[in-house]
Design a protein around this motif. Structure first.
Motif, short mmCIF file in Angstrom:
data_model
loop_
_atom_site.label_atom_id
_atom_site.label_comp_id
_atom_site.label_asym_id
_atom_site.label_seq_id
_atom_site.Cartn_x
_atom_site.Cartn_y
_atom_site.Cartn_z
N GLN A 1 -14.61 -9.23 -54.32
CA GLN A 1 -14.28 -8.78 -55.66
C GLN A 1 -13.39 -9.78 -56.38
O GLN A 1 -13.51 -9.96 -57.60
N MET A 2 -12.51 -10.45 -55.64
CA MET A 2 -11.68 -11.50 -56.25
C MET A 2 -12.55 -12.62 -56.81
O MET A 2 -12.36 -13.08 -57.94
N ASP B 1 -0.63 -12.83 -50.65
CA ASP B 1 -1.10 -11.62 -51.32
C ASP B 1 0.01 -11.00 -52.17
O ASP B 1 -0.22 -10.51 -53.27
N LEU C 1 0.25 -12.61 -55.48
CA LEU C 1 -0.95 -12.62 -56.30
C LEU C 1 -0.73 -12.16 -57.75
O LEU C 1 -1.27 -12.76 -58.67
N HIS D 1 -6.52 -18.81 -53.70
CA HIS D 1 -6.05 -17.66 -52.92
C HIS D 1 -7.25 -16.92 -52.30
O HIS D 1 -7.22 -16.54 -51.12
N ALA D 2 -8.31 -16.76 -53.08
CA ALA D 2 -9.51 -16.10 -52.57
C ALA D 2 -10.14 -16.91 -51.45
O ALA D 2 -10.62 -16.36 -50.45
N ASP E 1 -14.55 -11.27 -59.86
CA ASP E 1 -13.73 -11.17 -61.08
C ASP E 1 -13.59 -12.54 -61.74
O ASP E 1 -13.71 -12.68 -62.97
N ARG F 1 -5.87 -18.45 -58.41
CA ARG F 1 -6.52 -17.25 -57.88
C ARG F 1 -7.72 -17.62 -57.01
O ARG F 1 -7.99 -16.97 -55.99
N TYR F 2 -8.44 -18.66 -57.41
CA TYR F 2 -9.60 -19.12 -56.63
C TYR F 2 -9.15 -19.62 -55.27
O TYR F 2 -9.76 -19.29 -54.23
N SER G 1 -16.44 -20.00 -58.43
CA SER G 1 -16.47 -18.60 -58.03
C SER G 1 -17.85 -17.99 -58.29
O SER G 1 -18.31 -17.13 -57.54
N GLU H 1 -12.86 -6.80 -50.66
CA GLU H 1 -11.77 -7.11 -51.60
C GLU H 1 -11.81 -8.60 -51.96
O GLU H 1 -11.60 -8.97 -53.12
N THR H 2 -12.04 -9.44 -50.96
CA THR H 2 -12.14 -10.87 -51.22
C THR H 2 -13.33 -11.17 -52.12
O THR H 2 -13.23 -11.96 -53.08
#
Length: 214
Positions: free
Chosen positions: A46-47, A13, A16, A28-29, A50, A25-26, A59, A43-44
C-alpha cells in the motif's frame, strides 16, 4: 535508539509521519520490502501504491509487478504504462518483456518489444541493452546484424556484474558459431569470453565450452 528500545527498522516506521518527500517514503518502503520478514506485506504494498498514485515512477513499476503477481494483469499493465511514460528504465524494460512474450493481455510483438528495450538502453539500462543485442543477433523485430550485436555484447562485458557474464556467454557463442568469421582471433575471443562467463557464474558457459571442445 537504545534509550527508546526501538530497533532501527521500528524507528524508521516511527519517523514515517515526518517523511515529506516521495523519495524518502519510497526508500522507506524499499527498506520494508527488503526486510519483509519484519513487516506486513500488504502494508508495504500500500505504501508503494500510494506513491504510485501520486505519480512516483519507480513506485508505479514496483506496484505493477506486485499487481501482476496477484493476477491483476489489466491493472498491472495500466500502472506499468504510466511508469514507462515517465521514461522509467525498469518500466520500459519490463514493457519490452511483456511485448516480447505477449504477457498481461498484450499481443506478442518483437517490433514493439525492441522499441521499448532500445529506449531503456538509451537511458543506461544494461539488461535492456542485452535484450537489444540478443534480438539484433537473431533479427527479431529488426534487421539481423551480428556485428552490431557483438559490439554491444563487448560493451556490456566491461563491467563486473551478472549481465556482463551473460553478455560474455552470448558473445562467446556468437564468436564460435562462425557468424563473425572463422579467424583465429575471433575463435580465441569466443573461448576467452566463455571462460569469463563461466568465471562470472553464467550457468550455460561450461556446457558451451564442452560443446566446442574447450
Amino acid at each position: 535508539l537504545e534509550a527508546t528500545g526501538r530497533s532501527s527498522s521500528a524507528t524508521a516506521d516511527y519517523l514515517l509521519p515526518i517523511m515529506t518527500s516521495m523519495e524518502e517514503r519510497y526508500e522507506h518502503a524499499r527498506m520494508r520490502q527488503k526486510n519483509h520478514e519484519q513487516y506486513d506485506g500488504m502494508e508495504t504494498f500500500q505504501m508503494f501504491k500510494d506513491l504510485a498514485e501520486e505519480g512516483h515512477a519507480a513506485s508505479q513499476c514496483t506496484t505493477a509487478m506486485a499487481l501482476r503477481a496477484m493476477g491483476k494483469h489489466a491493472e498491472c499493465l495500466e500502472m506499468l504504462t504510466r511508469a514507462a511514460s515517465q521514461d522509467n528504465p525498469r518500466a520500459l524494460t519490463q514493457m519490452g518483456v511483456f511485448h516480447y512474450n505477449g504477457d498481461c493481455g498484450l499481443e506478442a510483438s518483437h517490433e514493439k518489444s525492441i522499441e521499448y528495450y532500445r529506449k531503456a538502453a538509451e537511458l543506461g539500462e544494461r539488461r535492456a541493452m542485452l535484450h537489444v543485442a540478443m534480438m539484433m543477433e537473431e533479427g527479431e523485430g529488426c534487421e539481423k546484424n551480428a556485428e552490431v550485436a557483438a559490439d554491444m555484447y563487448r560493451e556490456l562485458t566491461l563491467d563486473d556484474d551478472p549481465i556482463a557474464a551473460e553478455a560474455a556467454y552470448h558473445l562467446g557463442v556468437l564468436c564460435l558459431s562462425g557468424e563473425l568469421g572463422r579467424s583465429i582471433k575471433i575463435r580465441a575471443e569466443g573461448m576467452t569470453m566463455l571462460k569469463e562467463a563461466e568465471y562470472g557464474g553464467e550457468p550455460g558457459a561450461r556446457k558451451a565450452l564442452d560443446y566446442y571442445g574447450l
